[in-house]
Enzyme design. Structure first.
Site: not given
Length: 308
Positions: A66, A216, A220
């Site tokens: 990340y 998510f 989504g």
């Protein structure tokens, strides 16, 4: 409002509040490295993390991969924890990797996982990692035995306290459990993406006392994409009934899947952080859960919600 309002769960011997925080967005881009957004200021990022801790968040999700050209999630977390006195469980993941330019590398070989663990240790400034998830990198990784076995050896050596899995199927969980305890499974899952229900993974985790940690859960199928309008009529209907935001309804629906289900929404917006944490107080009725489980209907003109 406290992240503890949604209850707690134990990752092995580490008790955490069920609402945590995902650090990916702190870097200014998503996992695919496809964002041109300006990264958050370091002091602002540290302040945001401290605000999360003050509101009861004691479970942070991160990874060495990340990062953006100017920010590293692990570095920001390390800075925040160095000036924080409370206990915070940091969960990281290994398997995938990126080179310094941000290009994705093939999944690490089992003998390369120690290097990834040590990189997380260095970036986080720790002598051991609380939880390390082995993330399966695509459908090509059929068996996890060698990979998970390598991490189990590092756990025995004291570099890792607990082990978890990410992006897996039920058979991978069963395979890993023959090697070492699994404290969490982290997969994409939410109101619009329920493969973990179809495969039985959510139920398997509950039966085995393993935390299921969706990512998510709010965005989504949009994943790291920019915020869009909420078009699901079901979500708007329930949100209006509770004077809540659609994002809060999506988080609440996720948490209602079982006491072993955790949430790790990420954001760089202090107001959204508070909203995400407050979602833990949202109690949906059986009727509302039934409405949300029906096929969705699009509505136009709904207010935009950030994907966090």
């Amino acid at each position: 409002m406290s992240a503890g309002a949604a209850g707690t769960w134990k990752l092995g011997d580490l008790e955490v509040n069920r609402i945590g925080y995902g650090a990916m967005r702190l870097t200014g881009n998503g996992m695919m490295g496809n964002s041109d957004g300006t990264p958050i200021d370091r002091d602002v990022a540290v302040g945001l993390l401290h605000s999360a801790f003050e509101q009861g968040v004691n479970h942070i999700d991160t990874a060495a991969f990340y990062f953006s050209p100017l920010r590293s999630a692990n570095e920001l977390i390390s800075r925040a924890l160095s000036s924080w006195n409370g206990e915070v469980v940091v969960v990281t993941k290994v398997g995938p990797g990126r080179d310094p330019s941000g290009e994705w590398l093939p999944m690490a070989r089992p003998d390369q996982l120690r290097g990834q663990v040590e990189e997380n240790l260095r970036q986080l400034g720790r002598d051991h990692l609380d939880v390390v998830n082995l993330r399966r990198n695509g459908p090509g990784t059929a068996s996890l035995t060698e990979y998970f076995g390598a991490l189990a050896e590092l756990r025995e050596a004291g570099l890792i306290r607990h082990l978890g899995l990410s992006n897996v199927r039920p058979e991978h969980v069963a395979e890993a459990l023959t090697i070492a305890p699994v404290v969490c499974v982290q997969n994409s899952y939410g109101l619009d993406w329920r493969r973990a229900d179809e495969s039985g993974l959510v139920d398997l985790c509950r039966e085995r006392g393993i935390a299921f940690v969706p990512f998510f859960a709010v965005s989504g199928l949009r994943r790291e994409a920019a915020a869009v309008q909420e078009h699901d009529a079901r979500v708007h209907s329930v949100a209006r009934a509770h004077e809540a935001t659609p994002a809060q309804v999506r988080l609440a629906w996720t948490l209602h899947r079982g006491p072993h289900v955790l949430a790790i929404p990420g954001t760089t917006n202090p107001a959204h952080l508070a909203e995400n944490i407050a979602a833990g107080t949202l109690r949906l009725t059986e009727e509302e859960l039934a409405v949300l489980d029906k096929p969705g209907e699009d509505t136009a003109g709904a207010p935009a919600e950030d994907a966090r």
